[in-house]
Design a protein around this motif. Structure first.
Motif, PDB file in Angstrom:
ATOM      1  N   GLU A 394       0.829  -1.204   0.000  1.00 43.83           N
ATOM      2  CA  GLU A 394       0.000   0.000   0.000  1.00 43.83           C
ATOM      3  C   GLU A 394       0.861   1.251   0.000  1.00 43.83           C
ATOM      4  N   VAL A 395       1.977   1.183   0.748  1.00 44.15           N
ATOM      5  CA  VAL A 395       2.894   2.325   0.749  1.00 44.15           C
ATOM      6  C   VAL A 395       3.371   2.552  -0.673  1.00 44.15           C
ATOM      7  N   HIS A 396       3.690   1.453  -1.330  1.00 46.00           N
ATOM      8  CA  HIS A 396       4.179   1.576  -2.699  1.00 46.00           C
ATOM      9  C   HIS A 396       3.089   2.162  -3.602  1.00 46.00           C
ATOM     10  N   ARG A 397       1.860   1.673  -3.399  1.00 46.37           N
ATOM     11  CA  ARG A 397       0.756   2.139  -4.235  1.00 46.37           C
ATOM     12  C   ARG A 397       0.577   3.648  -4.057  1.00 46.37           C
ATOM     13  N   PHE A 398       0.620   4.073  -2.802  1.00 43.85           N
ATOM     14  CA  PHE A 398       0.432   5.501  -2.575  1.00 43.85           C
ATOM     15  C   PHE A 398       1.605   6.308  -3.115  1.00 43.85           C
ATOM     16  N   THR A 399       2.809   5.835  -2.803  1.00 39.89           N
ATOM     17  CA  THR A 399       3.983   6.593  -3.246  1.00 39.89           C
ATOM     18  C   THR A 399       4.003   6.711  -4.754  1.00 39.89           C
ATOM     19  N   SER A 400       3.634   5.636  -5.439  1.00 42.61           N
ATOM     20  CA  SER A 400       3.720   5.748  -6.893  1.00 42.61           C
ATOM     21  C   SER A 400       2.628   6.656  -7.428  1.00 42.61           C
TER      22      SER A 400
END
Ligand SMILES: Nc1ncnc2c1ncn2[C@@H]1O[C@H](COP(=O)(O)OP(=O)(O)OP(=O)(O)O)[C@@H](O)[C@H]1O
Ligand SMILES: [Mg+2]
Lengths: 756, 182
Positions: A394-400
């Motif tokens: 999810e962190v990755h999803r948001f960061t991207s």
């Protein structure tokens, strides 16, 4: 509906709305004069080749005609519906392409393909044909149109009917340019606007005074051969007064316009939310919450920026440019024209810049919306994220998604930061030209120094606003996109609304009737199909059937969260579409499958539909719902804050609170969607008790998977794959040995296994 | 109190087939019956009673078009899941493909000619591989970019029009679409 039809006829490809004259003629040639006019028709828009096509199916008299227009010459085929041979018509639903089949004596005779666009018309057509096969004669083929044109409310400008859900003509609103529309909001606060604008204009005019005074100071007071040295102090005094006045004007302008901006932003937010409230449920299932939140908060804030600073700057700057241009021309036409040389180039640059900026802003907005949707999607689901240890993902999803915004802003900022120096350079070139023209002439004594200094100040006063307009261009672009987003909400027509002149029914009896009701959420899959039944006031109906069968959908139609696409829903013999929405819903109590509580206290949540309810009634309702005891068990009792979506409560507690909410509302029709799904059997018994108390004397629709909870039901409706499969009492259905009996057997077996 | 077990469904119940599955893709045989429906047989069983009103569905119509095809009975229960169509016999495969083509309609947009903004509806005049069409878009978010870069324009009636590779479109189409991407 009506507007759509007119729109459709404007387009080139056939739409299926009107039977072409050629087709009607063909059919007319082969039928006796008395049935020459087709009573129903539909158009199949996909040819056998798989491309777009045009094949008509029409019902005239007892004949079903197929007219294939795809070849060079139209081809006509007819099927006799009431003759010796048995005719069936079916529709096979597909993914984007469905098939209409005519089967004669068990043999496929015709197959027409059509897209989603024609699905509804074909479904109607099939009904008409079936009616005819069965020998029924239906004159009123369409039922009442959903949107009846309103005769008293017509737009003064365009003379179109104004739909019931709004006071303004949406067509004209849409035609108006965004800025004009925005100005109408600004002008609602005339006082703020006029004071702010007045101060701004006055301040701008005062700005032109000091250079003029400076000229006198230099040429007439300070110069070695000056004639008026005694003017020194009065002139300084005037200068001081002008500066003071200007500062005050500046204050007034900033203060009033900043407030004006906030007012307009507030008005738009409030209006947008008020409109959202009117929009149908379908709108919210489709729109990501994050995007909506974004529009109402972020976009309205951008408008503040524009109204507080942009609006006035644009006006003042344009004003300044004109005033100073006149002053310059009056003083020295040649110098003035030299000063103007960079302007046309600047205008071209600005135009190009705007054209490049607009799509960039659109794109950034979209990415921004995606980013907020990620947030509003993930945050409420934090439990699931943690349970599946998907934090990193999810962190990755948001960061991207945030990175996507960053990447696009790089283009955007690249664009305007490149644009900006170009303008500055251009304007400085302008001053260079002026210097090179005036310098030699001052040396030659043709020009006075003071005169030239004044001229220079005016030149900067001329170029300044031009630069300002460049900056404002960006602010303006952003504001226009934002305004567009908000107006987009305001322009969305609700699909479910109270029509004008609703039938007043302040107190309904609770007789519910479905008449051939069909419904689809997405226009493709039929979730309900030709459901008909009638329920007496006070009757308790159990709704059961396999998951996904359409139970929740059916009760959604009773509450009129959606309107059926075909058929009608009546309460007390009145079409629900003719009733006042508020009146209707306030007499229907619902306990939803997923009970939803709002951030607030327990008491506030119970009184949600009924804010005036006093403490006695709240407690009474909680008691009836068997919720009183656990509520009092909380340290804060009825004042316990339940947190967003009622997160601090257990599933069963939430359900009982929502039952209490329904009880307090004292509805005539009660809807219980799986009201006892998430509790242990003891609590279930308690809730069941509460429900038994609640259903007394009210028309009740109870949905349950555990059939034992439906034992009190007077009748059971079994929905399977959107169709009403069975209907009757427990005993009758067991005797009929159908879907219900099957369900009942499996559950009994299951219970036996569990008991071992 | 009235009892009405709906008539047509009584019929349906009678012919209610028990749920059956076929284990091997090689044993599946399909044909089209007189009514135009597909029917299935398990060739490993002698004198097998056919399964009627067979439907075909793709599991991943957008992301994995050619894999995972589900063969289902009239009740929507799976008879067999075919990860690929390689193992079924030729005639059956031809029928599956024919059926899939007949029930699908997903035109690919090849050019965007004009976009007309109107209140309530935006009309996209497009060219597709199936011919020209006017897509009626009702909501701004119905024009959407997917993860893989393709763009889907959704018609208000439910039809989907895909632009597989937006960058391959002509510049005017690209500009039109870019301005309205949500
Ligand atoms: N908002 C929606 N948009 C699109 N399809 C929907 C929507 N809500 C439900 N559906 C579909 O409609 C069908 C019927 O749903 P419904 O909620 O009425 O079933 P149900 O009988 O209440 O099932 P359950 O017993 O599981 O609650 C399902 O196939 C579901 O996928
Ligand atoms: Mg449900």
């Amino acid at each position: 509906m009506i507007r759509m039809a007119s729109k459709v006829t404007k387009t080139k490809t056939p739409t299926g709305v009107e039977l072409p004259h050629a087709v009607a003629l063909l059919i007319g040639d082969t039928t006796p004069a008395n049935v020459a006019k087709p009573s129903a028709f539909a158009m199949a828009d996909i040819a056998t080749s798989g491309g777009f096509g045009e094949t008509w199916a029409a019902l005239a008299g007892d004949q079903l005609f197929i007219v294939d227009m795809n070849g060079n010459t139209p081809e006509l085929r007819a099927t006799d519906l009431t003759g010796e041979r048995k005719v069936e018509v079916t529709i096979i639903e597909g993914v984007g392409s469905s098939r209409f089949r005519v089967i004669v004596d068990g043999h496929l005779q015709e197959e027409l393909r059509f897209s989603c666009r024609q699905a509804r018309r074909f479904s109607r057509f099939q009904h008409r044909v079936e009616d005819r096969i069965k020998g029924r004669n239906t004159v009123d083929s369409d039922g009442t149109p959903v949107v009846a044109p309103d005769e008293d409310k017509v737009c003064n400008t365009c003379e179109r009917a104004i739909p019931d859900w709004t006071d303004n003509c949406p067509h004209c609103l849409h035609q108006r340019k965004i800025i004009v529309r925005l100005m109408s909001y600004v002008l609602r606060h005339k006082r703020l606007f006029y004071i702010g604008m007045g101060a701004a204009v006055l301040g701008a005019m005062l700005m032109a005074v000091p250079p003029f005074l400076t000229k006198y100071l230099i040429d007439d007071v300070l110069a070695s051969d000056a004639a008026h040295t005694d003017w020194l102090w009065p002139l300084i005094g005037i200068l001081g007064a002008v500066i003071a006045a200007r500062v005050y004007c500046e204050y007034l302008r900033l203060n009033r316009l900043a407030m004006l901006g906030e007012q307009v932003a507030h008005d738009l937010r409030a209006e947008a939310f008020n409109h959202l409230r009117k929009l149908s449920l379908a709108y919210f299932t489709r729109k990501p919450t994050g995007q909506l939140v974004n529009r109402i908060t972020h976009d309205s804030d951008r408008l503040w920026d524009f109204i507080a600073f942009g609006l006035v700057n644009v006006t003042i700057s344009s004003l300044m440019i004109v005033i100073i241009a006149v002053v310059l021309l009056a003083h020295d036409p040649i110098l003035a024209l030299l000063t103007f040389t960079p302007v046309p180039v600047g205008i071209v640059l600005m135009y190009l810049h705007t054209r490049r900026m607009r799509p960039m802003l659109q794109r950034i907005w979209a990415k921004w919306g995606k980013m907020t949707s990620v947030l509003s999607d993930v945050l409420p689901g934090m439990r699931v994220v943690k349970a599946f240890t998907q934090e990193d993902r999810e962190v990755h999803r948001f960061t991207s998604s945030s990175k996507a915004v960053l990447d696009d802003t790089e283009d955007l900022h690249g664009e305007w930061t490149r644009f900006w120096p170009k303008i500055t350079l251009l304007l400085n070139l302008g001053t260079l030209i002026v210097w090179s023209y005036a310098g030699p002439r001052i040396i030659g004594g043709e020009f006075e120094v003071g005169e030239f200094v004044m001229f220079l100040s005016y030149i900067w006063m001329f170029y300044g606003p031009i630069e300002e307009l460049g900056v404002m261009n960006r602010v303006f672009q952003r504001a226009a996109t934002s305004a567009q987003r908000i107006f987009d909400i305001l322009d969305t027509p609700p699909t479910v609304f109270t029509k004008s002149n609703p039938v007043a029914r302040p107190s309904i009896e609770g007789r519910v009737r479905f008449e051939d009701v069909s419904f689809t959420y997405d226009g493709v899959k039929r979730v309900l199909q030709d459901v008909s039944f009638e329920v007496e006031p006070g009757e308790m109906i159990g709704l059961a059937g396999p998951s996904g069968g359409g139970k929740t959908t059916l009760v959604n139609l009773i509450c009129r969260f959606y309107d059926p696409i075909d058929g009608r829903v009546f309460i007390d013999g009145i079409d629900v579409r003719d009733m006042n929405l508020h009146e209707l819903r306030s007499q229907i109590g619902v306990v939803l499958q997923e009970p939803y509580l709002f951030a607030g206290t327990v008491a506030q949540n119970i009184a949600y539909g009924n804010h005036e309810a006093d403490m006695d009634r709240i407690i009474e309702a909680a008691r009836a719902a068997n919720a009183h005891d656990f509520i009092v068990g909380f340290p804060d009792g009825y004042d316990t804050i339940v947190g967003e979506r009622g997160q601090t409560l257990s599933g069963g507690e939430r359900q009982r609170l929502s039952i209490a909410r329904a009880i307090l509302n004292n509805p005539r029709v009660l809807i219980l969607d799986e009201a006892t799904s998430s509790v242990d059997s003891k609590t279930e018994m308690k809730i069941q008790e509460a429900i038994d108390r609640l259903v007394e004397g009210r028309t009740t629709f109870a949905i349950a998977h555990r059939l034992s909870t439906l034992r009190k039901a007077d009748r059971l409706l079994i929905l399977k794959k959107g169709k009403l499969a069975e209907c009757g009492t427990h005993e009758e259905l067991i005797a009929a040995d159908g879907v219900y009996a099957e369900l009942h057997r499996t559950q009994a077996e299951l219970a036996a296994v569990m008991a071992v | 109190m009235t009892t009405q077990t709906v008539e047509s469904d009584k019929k349906e119940q009678k012919k209610d087939q028990p749920h059956r599955t076929i284990a091997q893709a090689g044993n599946l045989r399909l044909w089209r019956d007189a009514r135009g429906h597909l029917a299935a047989l398990d060739t490993s069983i002698e004198n097998d009673k056919p399964i009627e009103e067979v439907r075909i569905a793709r599991c991943f119509p957008w992301s994995q078009r050619d894999r995972y095809v589900s063969v289902r009975d009239g009740e929507g229960r799976e008879i067999i899941l075919l990860p690929t169509l390689d193992e079924v016999d030729d005639a059956t495969r031809a029928l599956i493909e024919e059926e899939l083509t007949a029930q699908e309609f997903a035109p690919r947009v090849t050019a965007i000619l004009e976009v007309e903004d109107g209140f309530d509806l935006t009309v996209w005049h497009v060219n597709t591989d199936r011919g020209p069409f006017e897509v009626h878009v009702k909501h701004t978010e119905d024009v959407r970019q997917m993860e893989d870069g393709s763009i889907i324009i959704k018609d208000h009636a439910g039809g989907k029009f895909a632009v597989d590779n937006p960058i391959a479109l002509d510049l005017n189409s690209q500009r039109l679409i870019e301005e309205r991407l949500a």
